[in-house]
Design an enzyme around this catalytic site. Structure first.
Site, PDB file in Angstrom:
ATOM      1  CB  SER A   1      -0.950  -0.012   1.195  1.00 40.45           C
ATOM      2  OG  SER A   1      -0.218  -0.170   2.393  1.00 40.45           O
TER       3      SER A   1
ATOM      4  CE  LYS B   1       6.144  -7.641   6.962  1.00 41.46           C
ATOM      5  NZ  LYS B   1       7.532  -7.708   6.472  1.00 41.46           N
TER       6      LYS B   1
ATOM      7  CB  THR C   1       4.849   5.570  -0.070  1.00 42.56           C
ATOM      8  OG1 THR C   1       5.137   4.712  -1.168  1.00 42.56           O
ATOM      9  CG2 THR C   1       4.200   6.856  -0.589  1.00 42.56           C
ATOM     10  NE  ARG C   2       4.459   7.370   8.127  1.00 44.79           N
ATOM     11  CZ  ARG C   2       4.513   6.987   9.396  1.00 44.79           C
ATOM     12  NH1 ARG C   2       4.193   5.760   9.721  1.00 44.79           N
ATOM     13  NH2 ARG C   2       4.884   7.834  10.310  1.00 44.79           N
TER      14      ARG C   2
ATOM     15  CD  GLN D   1      13.454  13.106   4.877  1.00 47.03           C
ATOM     16  OE1 GLN D   1      14.464  13.571   4.354  1.00 47.03           O
ATOM     17  NE2 GLN D   1      13.399  12.775   6.150  1.00 47.03           N
TER      18      GLN D   1
ATOM     19  CD  GLU E   1      15.589  14.861  -4.103  1.00 43.93           C
ATOM     20  OE1 GLU E   1      15.749  13.718  -4.567  1.00 43.93           O
ATOM     21  OE2 GLU E   1      14.684  15.147  -3.312  1.00 43.93           O
TER      22      GLU E   1
ATOM     23  CG  HIS F   1      19.883   8.766   1.120  1.00 36.88           C
ATOM     24  ND1 HIS F   1      20.507   9.872   1.655  1.00 36.88           N
ATOM     25  CD2 HIS F   1      18.876   9.237   0.342  1.00 36.88           C
ATOM     26  CE1 HIS F   1      19.892  10.965   1.227  1.00 36.88           C
ATOM     27  NE2 HIS F   1      18.893  10.604   0.428  1.00 36.88           N
TER      28      HIS F   1
ATOM     29  NE  ARG G   1      20.047   9.017  -3.874  1.00 34.25           N
ATOM     30  CZ  ARG G   1      18.762   8.987  -3.552  1.00 34.25           C
ATOM     31  NH1 ARG G   1      18.160   7.851  -3.329  1.00 34.25           N
ATOM     32  NH2 ARG G   1      18.071  10.095  -3.456  1.00 34.25           N
TER      33      ARG G   1
ATOM     34  CG  HIS H   1      17.642   5.340   0.391  1.00 34.00           C
ATOM     35  ND1 HIS H   1      16.733   5.765   1.335  1.00 34.00           N
ATOM     36  CD2 HIS H   1      17.376   6.045  -0.745  1.00 34.00           C
ATOM     37  CE1 HIS H   1      15.940   6.688   0.795  1.00 34.00           C
ATOM     38  NE2 HIS H   1      16.310   6.868  -0.465  1.00 34.00           N
TER      39      HIS H   1
ATOM     40  NE  ARG I   1      15.569   5.067  -5.839  1.00 35.39           N
ATOM     41  CZ  ARG I   1      15.405   6.158  -5.096  1.00 35.39           C
ATOM     42  NH1 ARG I   1      14.837   7.243  -5.621  1.00 35.39           N
ATOM     43  NH2 ARG I   1      15.775   6.189  -3.849  1.00 35.39           N
TER      44      ARG I   1
ATOM     45  CG  LEU J   1       7.796   8.809  -4.177  1.00 38.49           C
ATOM     46  CD1 LEU J   1       7.566  10.204  -3.601  1.00 38.49           C
ATOM     47  CD2 LEU J   1       6.941   7.799  -3.422  1.00 38.49           C
TER      48      LEU J   1
END
Ligand code: SIN
Length: 541
Positions: A28, A50, A58-59, A62, A129, A249, A298, A359, A394, A400
């Site tokens: 989700s 889960k 996702t949440r 940043q 970024e 990261h 990165r 990360h 990546r 996202l």
């Protein structure tokens, strides 16, 4: 001692309940929620997750979501930056899909209710970024982009009435007699939900289970990121690809030498807005190492930090963003400001101690451009998938976007053909034992010691041997199932990392320091064959 072969399914009792759906979506985050919302037009959708709906990665995102939204930007520029970050092993067709479909997909996200930060002009405000040559990252709530996207998608889901089962650990793929996906087994704990081991029968299964950061001791990933989707796919006979490319990261808040579990992220956007990386003596060590200095891709910044730590003997490096001032910190980076202050660091007056940490899995379950895996009826999107867009590394804030774009493509592919009837599947108990849950800490220690940013053949051989020696005789249960998943995924990462004898992207082979060997321009594809992991190299055209 020879390792025990990995079974094709986790030991579990026979399902005590069943549910049917046309499409079952597992996970989700942005990918799972968008897949569920878009698949609804094609039949009955059941979403299982889960923990709680907002417990995944996702949440925690940043920085934001990258897309060529600015009039001066273009998908071609976004493509070029993504290919550069991926160092020669991105699938260009997949990247082209991402960057050309991305801007409209973000606009559809706005239509679904996501509220991005706006510039004075009323347009979406864009930041920068690492690896991006221009401002292209949409953000929300300053540095709470993922939380806002999750909020908007969960609200949209609620309106549709799509059925949701929370606290459901997915176990294995069910297959019909022809080898096609027929649903999943899962274990549910929670009030008001079906309990214990059950089965969801469905002709289309969408894996959106997120990442695998918990195979390492310290990670930006939440506790739920135990590689369940990759492990399920391997046991189901699906191909996974590029697993060796675990991204670290560069700037994770350093909480001391014993820090374990999920660590607070300090977004690349902090550097994008002008923060510097310095060592303990205040020297900006990234200047001169790359033309973009602190905003290099990165992997370069993570390696720059590790190198400088080795040179100076310091346990971390520092971000200097004191010049932002209190107003900017509070307006632009409220989440990071609060996390730092929770740990006794005030970025308005102090340097922020940072260190690279696991990360993101750039690899995962191999898919085509419509999210189809090598098992018919099984789809994958988001971090669990390897669409080919990330290559060896990546590009920041492409995750996202990838979840969003490829979830929509999966829904379109599922809707393009009539779905088969609810399939029949064998719902017998699966005999066997599982690793001791106490092995979880050992797996994390081994992976952190030998499979981090810096690797070599001896260390990887040790990792393989030590992982193979971990045994146990545990009864079925959530902790043992998760440990089995972590163990299988860790073993698959090590198998691929051992094989790739070059330095590329997210990792750095001390024994093969030359970068980007042309002979290694391709993918390591791993499968579970007769209980053994096999890895083969596929050269790129
Ligand atoms: C960040 O905000 O630095 C993380 C964004 C990403 O991982 O893409």
């Amino acid at each position: 001692m020879a390792p025990r072969p990995t079974p094709r399914a986790l030991a579990a009792p026979a399902p005590g309940w069943t549910a049917d759906a046309d499409v079952v979506v597992i996970g989700s985050g942005i990918a799972g929620l968008v897949a569920a919302l878009r698949c609804r037009a094609h039949g009955r959708v059941l979403l299982v997750t889960k923990a709680l709906l907002d417990a995944g990665s996702t949440r925690w995102a940043q920085g934001g979501i990258a897309a060529a939204l600015d009039a001066d930007d273009s998908p071609a520029d976004h493509l070029a930056d993504t290919l550069t970050a991926g160092v020669g092993v991105c699938d260009e067709a997949a990247v082209r899909v991402l960057v050309t479909e991305g801007p409209d997909a973000v606009r559809r996200l706005v239509d679904l209710g996501a509220r991005f930060d706006l510039a004075a002009s009323g347009e979406i405000s864009l930041t920068r970024e690492g690896g991006h040559h221009r401002r292209r990252i949409a953000h929300a709530g300053g540095d709470a982009t993922g939380a806002e996207i999750s909020r908007a998608l969960r609200a949209a889901l609620k309106e549709t009435g799509i059925e949701v089962i929370e606290h459901a650990l997915v176990l294995d793929l069910l297959k019909d007699g022809a080898g096609r996906a027929a649903g999943v087994t899962l274990h549910v704990m929670g009030e008001g939900q079906p309990g214990g081991v059950g089965a969801v029968r469905a002709p289309a299964v969408v894996l959106a289970t997120g990442g695998l950061g918990q195979v390492f001791s310290a990670t930006t990933n939440p506790d739920v990121s135990t590689g369940d989707g990759v492990a399920l796919a391997l046991r189901a006979g699906a191909e996974v690809s590029d697993l060796e490319f675990v991204q670290f990261h560069p700037t994770v808040l350093w909480l001391g030498p014993g820090a374990r579990g999920r660590q607070p992220l300090v977004s690349e956007a902090v550097r994008g807005e002008g923060a510097y990386l310095v060592d303990g003596s205040g020297e900006r060590f990234m200047v001169g190492r790359h033309e973009l200095a602190e905003l290099a891709p990165r992997d370069i910044v993570a390696k720059g930090i590790m190198n400088r730590m080795r040179e100076t003997g310091e346990p971390c490096m520092y971000l200097d963003a004191r010049h932002f001032g209190a107003d900017m910190w509070e307006r632009r980076f409220p989440t990071i400001l609060a996390a730092c202050r929770d740990h006794g660091i005030d970025p308005v007056t102090d340097l922020i101690p940072v260190l690279p940490a696991a990360h993101y899995a750039s690899g995962g379950v191999r898919t085509d451009l419509d999210g189809r895996t090598s098992v018919p009826g099984l789809y994958a999107c988001g971090e669990v998938a390897c669409t080919g867009v990330h290559g060896a590394n990546r590009l920041a804030s492409n995750s996202l976007l990838e979840g969003l774009v490829f979830a929509e493509r999966i829904a379109a592919a599922i809707g393009a053909e009539p779905l088969p009837e609810i399939p029949e599947a064998d719902l017998a108990a699966v005999p066997g034992t599982l690793p001791d849950p106490a092995a979880r800490g050992e797996i994390q220690r081994i992976m952190t010691a030998y499979t981090g940013v810096l690797r070599d053949a001896d260390g990887l051989a040790t990792a393989e041997r030590e992982l193979a020696a971990l045994g146990g005789d545990a009864e079925p249960g959530v902790a043992a199932w998760e440990t089995a998943n972590l163990h299988l995924v860790a073993s698959a990462i090590v198998a691929a990392a051992r094989r790739r004898t070059e330095t590329r992207g997210s990792h750095w082979r001390a024994d093969h320091p030359d970068r980007d060997d042309a002979a290694w321009r391709g993918h390591l594809v791993t499968r579970l064959d007769g209980g053994e992991l096999t890895t083969h190299f596929e050269e790129m055209a």
